[in-house]
Design a protein around this motif. Structure first.
Motif, PDB file in Angstrom:
ATOM      1  N   GLN A   1      -7.839   4.070  -1.446  1.00 24.62           N
ATOM      2  CA  GLN A   1      -8.028   4.554  -0.053  1.00 24.62           C
ATOM      3  C   GLN A   1      -7.165   3.415   0.864  1.00 24.62           C
ATOM      4  OE1 GLN A   1     -12.141   4.142   1.642  1.00 24.62           O
ATOM      5  NE2 GLN A   1     -11.353   5.048   3.508  1.00 24.62           N
ATOM      6  N   GLU A   2      -7.126   2.321   0.633  1.00 32.11           N
ATOM      7  CA  GLU A   2      -6.156   1.260   1.346  1.00 32.11           C
ATOM      8  C   GLU A   2      -4.590   1.788   1.100  1.00 32.11           C
ATOM      9  OE1 GLU A   2      -8.966  -2.770   1.468  1.00 32.11           O
ATOM     10  OE2 GLU A   2      -7.633  -2.191  -0.067  1.00 32.11           O
ATOM     11  N   PHE A   3      -4.137   2.078  -0.372  1.00 34.54           N
ATOM     12  CA  PHE A   3      -2.864   2.483  -0.575  1.00 34.54           C
ATOM     13  C   PHE A   3      -2.424   3.746   0.348  1.00 34.54           C
ATOM     14  CE2 PHE A   3      -0.173   4.653  -3.559  1.00 34.54           C
ATOM     15  CZ  PHE A   3       0.774   3.874  -3.607  1.00 34.54           C
ATOM     16  N   CYS A   4      -3.370   4.801   0.316  1.00 37.82           N
ATOM     17  CA  CYS A   4      -2.984   5.794   0.956  1.00 37.82           C
ATOM     18  C   CYS A   4      -3.023   5.753   2.359  1.00 37.82           C
ATOM     19  CB  CYS A   4      -4.037   7.045   0.525  1.00 37.82           C
ATOM     20  SG  CYS A   4      -4.196   7.577  -1.223  1.00 37.82           S
ATOM     21  N   ALA A   5      -3.898   4.831   2.836  1.00 43.37           N
ATOM     22  CA  ALA A   5      -3.763   4.636   4.378  1.00 43.37           C
ATOM     23  C   ALA A   5      -2.398   3.910   4.998  1.00 43.37           C
ATOM     24  CB  ALA A   5      -4.972   3.953   4.785  1.00 43.37           C
ATOM     25  N   ALA A   6      -2.012   3.121   4.289  1.00 44.42           N
ATOM     26  CA  ALA A   6      -0.704   2.328   4.380  1.00 44.42           C
ATOM     27  C   ALA A   6       0.483   3.206   4.637  1.00 44.42           C
ATOM     28  CB  ALA A   6      -0.499   1.411   3.167  1.00 44.42           C
TER      29      ALA A   6
ATOM     30  N   VAL B   1      11.451   5.155  -3.343  1.00 41.87           N
ATOM     31  CA  VAL B   1      12.675   4.982  -3.839  1.00 41.87           C
ATOM     32  C   VAL B   1      12.806   6.563  -4.761  1.00 41.87           C
ATOM     33  CG1 VAL B   1      14.029   3.648  -5.535  1.00 41.87           C
ATOM     34  CG2 VAL B   1      12.505   2.807  -3.939  1.00 41.87           C
ATOM     35  N   ILE B   2      13.940   6.993  -4.627  1.00 38.32           N
ATOM     36  CA  ILE B   2      14.228   8.427  -5.316  1.00 38.32           C
ATOM     37  C   ILE B   2      15.327   7.991  -6.288  1.00 38.32           C
ATOM     38  CG2 ILE B   2      14.979  10.686  -5.420  1.00 38.32           C
ATOM     39  CD1 ILE B   2      12.333  10.091  -4.150  1.00 38.32           C
ATOM     40  N   ALA B   3      15.207   7.369  -7.396  1.00 41.67           N
ATOM     41  CA  ALA B   3      16.371   6.824  -8.123  1.00 41.67           C
ATOM     42  C   ALA B   3      16.792   7.944  -9.257  1.00 41.67           C
ATOM     43  CB  ALA B   3      15.829   5.614  -8.930  1.00 41.67           C
ATOM     44  N   GLN B   4      17.930   8.551  -8.651  1.00 42.74           N
ATOM     45  CA  GLN B   4      18.267   9.598  -9.551  1.00 42.74           C
ATOM     46  C   GLN B   4      18.955   9.205 -10.817  1.00 42.74           C
ATOM     47  OE1 GLN B   4      20.644  12.283  -7.352  1.00 42.74           O
ATOM     48  NE2 GLN B   4      19.140  13.232  -6.363  1.00 42.74           N
TER      49      GLN B   4
ATOM     50  N   GLY C   1      -3.055  13.563  -7.143  1.00 38.77           N
ATOM     51  CA  GLY C   1      -3.584  14.103  -5.537  1.00 38.77           C
ATOM     52  C   GLY C   1      -3.261  13.125  -4.639  1.00 38.77           C
ATOM     53  N   VAL C   2      -2.454  11.924  -5.038  1.00 39.92           N
ATOM     54  CA  VAL C   2      -2.422  10.862  -4.194  1.00 39.92           C
ATOM     55  C   VAL C   2      -1.203  11.159  -2.894  1.00 39.92           C
ATOM     56  CG1 VAL C   2      -1.681   8.472  -3.745  1.00 39.92           C
ATOM     57  CG2 VAL C   2      -2.928   9.205  -6.006  1.00 39.92           C
ATOM     58  N   GLN C   3      -1.658  11.092  -1.799  1.00 45.49           N
ATOM     59  CA  GLN C   3      -0.862  11.270  -0.665  1.00 45.49           C
ATOM     60  C   GLN C   3      -0.378  10.316  -0.026  1.00 45.49           C
ATOM     61  OE1 GLN C   3       0.461  14.634   0.037  1.00 45.49           O
ATOM     62  NE2 GLN C   3      -0.482  15.286  -1.587  1.00 45.49           N
ATOM     63  N   ARG C   4       0.880   9.627  -0.097  1.00 43.63           N
ATOM     64  CA  ARG C   4       1.546   8.607   0.453  1.00 43.63           C
ATOM     65  C   ARG C   4       1.984   8.701   1.675  1.00 43.63           C
ATOM     66  NH1 ARG C   4       5.901   6.024  -3.578  1.00 43.63           N
ATOM     67  NH2 ARG C   4       6.097   8.113  -3.733  1.00 43.63           N
ATOM     68  N   ARG C   5       1.847   8.207   2.654  1.00 45.23           N
ATOM     69  CA  ARG C   5       2.503   8.180   4.084  1.00 45.23           C
ATOM     70  C   ARG C   5       3.682   7.475   4.098  1.00 45.23           C
ATOM     71  NH1 ARG C   5      -1.323   5.294   8.212  1.00 45.23           N
ATOM     72  NH2 ARG C   5       0.098   6.169   9.705  1.00 45.23           N
ATOM     73  N   VAL C   6       4.744   8.248   3.793  1.00 48.80           N
ATOM     74  CA  VAL C   6       6.237   7.693   3.388  1.00 48.80           C
ATOM     75  C   VAL C   6       6.924   7.648   4.789  1.00 48.80           C
ATOM     76  CG1 VAL C   6       8.265   7.997   2.348  1.00 48.80           C
ATOM     77  CG2 VAL C   6       6.065   8.606   1.038  1.00 48.80           C
ATOM     78  N   ARG C   7       7.103   6.483   5.199  1.00 48.83           N
ATOM     79  CA  ARG C   7       7.956   6.198   6.388  1.00 48.83           C
ATOM     80  C   ARG C   7       9.500   6.311   6.037  1.00 48.83           C
ATOM     81  NH1 ARG C   7       7.265   6.201  11.886  1.00 48.83           N
ATOM     82  NH2 ARG C   7       5.261   5.246  11.767  1.00 48.83           N
ATOM     83  N   LEU C   8       9.893   6.008   5.013  1.00 54.92           N
ATOM     84  CA  LEU C   8      11.435   5.605   4.752  1.00 54.92           C
ATOM     85  C   LEU C   8      11.623   6.082   2.891  1.00 54.92           C
ATOM     86  CD1 LEU C   8      14.300   4.600   5.263  1.00 54.92           C
ATOM     87  CD2 LEU C   8      13.261   2.159   4.655  1.00 54.92           C
TER      88      LEU C   8
END
Length: 300
Positions: free
Chosen positions: A189-194, A199-202, A217-224
């Motif tokens: 829960q803490e991980f998903c809220a952060a 990194v997209i390392a092709q 089903g883990v939804q990250r809040r990706v800022r960058l």
């Protein structure tokens, strides 16, 4: 067709064209004129009854039949080369040799400092160059013996390649020291809220971590989102973003950048970091020495 019907030099030209895709480059590599390369290709076309290559804006592209021949021809030439050179040994104390190793930025951070320091003692006249695994066609470059070895998580290197595991590394959560999640265990829960830097390392297998999180089903809040791991330490050091990185990287950068890392809350497989080499270099004395040196240095 019998072997005596074909000139081995024609197969060398064929193999070079597969890699370079330009008659001019093949001529330069082999010390021939462009008409000589074109003539060799014409002879091979006649012998095999196929165009083998067609001209395109991107260069000479192989026909389906040429692609069918490619791996077998490359492997056979490599075996011949290895057999002819097998008598010559490799003395690391006196040999002058330049090696090229494919690796990503994690490899350069984790792998190179220790390797170069050890080589300076064991093989003082050996030099190392690196290429990024994603910046070249690694399979073709290794088939052409332009890249001697590759290190990493590289699922694309299969047929025609040997590999040996160097280590296994889990994924961890990386953050700045003093972050509100700077503690031994982070909940899902803490991980998903952060907020996160992704990194997209092709060209590597590190997309596995993202795939596992998506399937779970883990939804990250990706800022960058960034294309490589090099900048992650600087970004995490100066923000409250979390990064999912291999533990080998975290171990190298945590202290110098004032970072912390914790076990990842998502259960993920533990990937293997392997050493790869092409079959044509399997018995090359210098290649054998270097890969054994690397395994002894890192595999423990």
């Amino acid at each position: 067709m019998e072997l005596e019907e074909i000139d081995l030099n024609l197969l060398i030209v064929f193999n070079q064209l597969l890699v370079e895709k330009r008659v001019s480059r093949v001529a330069e590599n082999l010390g021939l004129t462009q008409p000589a390369v074109s003539n060799a290709l014409a002879r091979l076309r006649k012998l095999l009854g196929d165009d083998l290559f067609t001209r395109t804006p991107k260069g000479m592209e192989p026909t389906p039949y040429a692609e069918q021949l490619a791996e077998s021809v490359s492997y056979a030439l490599g075996m011949i080369r290895s057999a002819l050179n097998q008598k010559s040994g490799f003395d690391p104390a006196t040999a002058r040799r330049a090696f090229t190793i494919g690796m990503n930025d994690i490899g350069e951070i984790w792998f190179l400092p220790r390797l170069v320091a050890a080589l300076m003692q064991a093989a003082p006249n050996v030099t190392i160059s690196t290429v990024r695994n994603a910046s070249v066609n690694l399979k073709d470059e290794m088939e052409a013996a332009k890249v001697d070895l590759a290190v990493g998580l590289l699922p694309q290197l299969k047929a025609g390649f040997f590999q040996r595991r160097i280590l296994q590394t889990r994924y961890v959560c990386l953050m700045r020291k003093g972050h509100q999640l700077d503690k031994r265990r982070i909940t899902l829960q803490e991980f998903c809220a952060a907020e996160h830097v992704a990194v997209i390392a092709q060209g590597t297998g590190h997309g596995l971590a993202d795939e596992v999180m998506q399937r779970s089903g883990v939804q990250r809040r990706v800022r960058l989102t960034v294309p490589h791991f090099t900048a992650v330490a600087h970004i995490v050091q100066n923000t409250d973003l979390l990064a999912t990185v291999p533990e080998t990287l975290a171990q190298r950068i945590a202290a110098p950048f004032g970072l912390s890392y914790a076990a990842h809350p998502v259960e993920m497989p533990v990937p293997s970091i392997n050493l790869f080499w092409h079959a044509r270099m399997h018995k090359d004395p210098a290649n054998v020495w270097l890969r054994n040196f690397i395994v002894e240095l890192f595999a423990a």
